[in-house]
Scaffold this motif. Sequence first.
Motif, mmCIF file in Angstrom:
data_model
loop_
_atom_site.group_PDB
_atom_site.id
_atom_site.type_symbol
_atom_site.label_atom_id
_atom_site.label_comp_id
_atom_site.label_asym_id
_atom_site.label_seq_id
_atom_site.Cartn_x
_atom_site.Cartn_y
_atom_site.Cartn_z
ATOM 1 N N MET A 1 26.212 -34.812 54.463
ATOM 2 C CA MET A 1 25.147 -35.221 54.809
ATOM 3 C C MET A 1 24.897 -36.745 54.847
ATOM 4 O O MET A 1 25.550 -37.447 53.739
ATOM 5 N N LYS A 2 24.053 -37.421 55.607
ATOM 6 C CA LYS A 2 23.974 -38.840 55.603
ATOM 7 C C LYS A 2 22.508 -39.221 54.868
ATOM 8 O O LYS A 2 21.581 -38.731 55.336
ATOM 9 N N ILE A 3 22.537 -39.902 53.632
ATOM 10 C CA ILE A 3 21.562 -40.212 53.004
ATOM 11 C C ILE A 3 21.078 -41.532 53.296
ATOM 12 O O ILE A 3 22.212 -42.282 52.606
ATOM 13 N N GLY A 4 19.743 -42.047 53.483
ATOM 14 C CA GLY A 4 19.518 -43.436 53.539
ATOM 15 C C GLY A 4 18.497 -43.764 52.286
ATOM 16 O O GLY A 4 17.624 -42.858 52.123
ATOM 17 N N ILE A 5 18.805 -45.043 51.858
ATOM 18 C CA ILE A 5 17.655 -45.587 50.909
ATOM 19 C C ILE A 5 17.188 -46.796 51.586
ATOM 20 O O ILE A 5 17.882 -47.861 51.777
ATOM 21 N N SER A 6 15.973 -46.588 52.007
ATOM 22 C CA SER A 6 15.311 -47.883 52.441
ATOM 23 C C SER A 6 14.528 -48.691 51.476
ATOM 24 O O SER A 6 13.801 -47.991 50.822
ATOM 25 N N GLY A 7 14.550 -49.848 51.372
ATOM 26 C CA GLY A 7 14.407 -50.983 50.312
ATOM 27 C C GLY A 7 15.492 -51.055 49.212
ATOM 28 O O GLY A 7 15.230 -51.123 48.121
ATOM 29 N N ALA A 8 16.564 -50.734 49.623
ATOM 30 C CA ALA A 8 18.044 -50.606 49.049
ATOM 31 C C ALA A 8 18.202 -51.989 48.336
ATOM 32 O O ALA A 8 18.980 -52.250 47.391
ATOM 33 N N GLY A 9 17.697 -52.991 48.983
ATOM 34 C CA GLY A 9 18.104 -54.442 48.256
ATOM 35 C C GLY A 9 17.052 -54.895 47.133
ATOM 36 O O GLY A 9 17.402 -55.691 46.354
#
Length: 90
Positions: A1-9
């Motif tokens: 599974m590919k999980i993204g975290i938007s706002g990771a900075g």
Amino acid sequence: MKIGISGAGGHLGQKALSYLVQQGAQHHLVGISRSPDTISEEVERRFGDYDRPESLQRAYEGLDRLLIIPSAELAPGVRGRQLRAAIDAA
């Protein structure tokens, strides 16, 4: 599974990524930020800016799950517009 975290900075995004890495997540992690070089974890980094919706479409491509962390922008109406753009891109 590919999980993204938007706002990771940002602070919360960094914590979320760090937690997933420490848990030994067997998933492919993607950190998405307008400043991807600031992401400290060794994950795939992608450029995505809430104020540039076309960048979000590319950043979210191929993700199975996505955590959208709002920006720190406090001007009236900005967060709502940014979150709508992020949700539409996802």
